[in-house]
Enzyme design. Structure first.
Site, PDB file in Angstrom:
ATOM      1  N   CYS A   1     -62.800 -43.837  -2.644  1.00  0.00           N
ATOM      2  CA  CYS A   1     -61.376 -43.709  -2.752  1.00  0.00           C
ATOM      3  C   CYS A   1     -61.290 -42.320  -3.312  1.00  0.00           C
ATOM      4  CB  CYS A   1     -60.544 -44.577  -3.671  1.00  0.00           C
ATOM      5  SG  CYS A   1     -61.222 -44.861  -5.438  1.00  0.00           S
TER       6      CYS A   1
ATOM      7  N   ARG B   1     -59.933 -47.401  -7.198  1.00  0.00           N
ATOM      8  CA  ARG B   1     -59.419 -48.224  -5.890  1.00  0.00           C
ATOM      9  C   ARG B   1     -60.593 -48.859  -5.140  1.00  0.00           C
ATOM     10  NH1 ARG B   1     -55.233 -44.173  -3.206  1.00  0.00           N
ATOM     11  NH2 ARG B   1     -56.540 -42.686  -4.666  1.00  0.00           N
TER      12      ARG B   1
END
Length: 146
Positions: A78, A83
């Site tokens: 990410c 994430r």
């Protein structure tokens, strides 16, 4: 099985040594279009609805499952690594076992003062593309029949 953790250069080396490895970029479509690891596929794990307001992509696991085999070597990245760790956890629950989280992601990991503590893919000088085409989320989503 534990999710592996690699910095961008290590992840790049893993992809180079494993031709079947897939870099899965879980940032937003806009982030992906602005630049991503060359050869990456984009399936956002969350949608950003406003500052500090992230909504889980309910179709994330479904799109990945329909497009990528469960025995694939997935290198998941990410912007900084948060994430993508969440995405790895979701994919592990879905039955994927060869997962690597890219610590530092595309843009780098920073400490609370904003100082870079892990350089990202881009700042490591690794291959970057802004081409979306069939690697983009809308294309992968359509291929998955959604």
């Amino acid at each position: 099985m534990a999710i592996k953790q690699q910095k961008p250069r290590e992840a790049h080396d893993t992809i180079a040594k494993n031709p079947g490895a897939i870099y899965l970029d879980v940032r937003t479509e806009n982030e992906f279009a602005q630049g991503h690891a060359e050869g990456a596929l984009n399936v956002p794990v969350v949608f950003i609805k406003g500052p500090g307001n992230m909504q889980l992509n309910d179709d994330f696991a479904t799109v990945v499952e329909k497009d990528l085999p469960k025995d694939a070597k997935l290198i998941v990245g990410c912007q900084a690594g948060g994430r993508s760790q969440r995405a790895c956890d979701i994919l592990e629950e879905a039955g994927y076992s060869d997962l690597t989280n890219v610590v530092g992601g595309f843009g780098g990991q920073r400490d609370q003062s904003g100082a870079v503590i892990v350089k990202g893919w881009r700042d490591e000088g690794l291959p970057v593309s802004s081409e979306v085409g069939d690697a983009g989320y809308q294309s992968l989503r359509a291929k998955a029949g959604l």
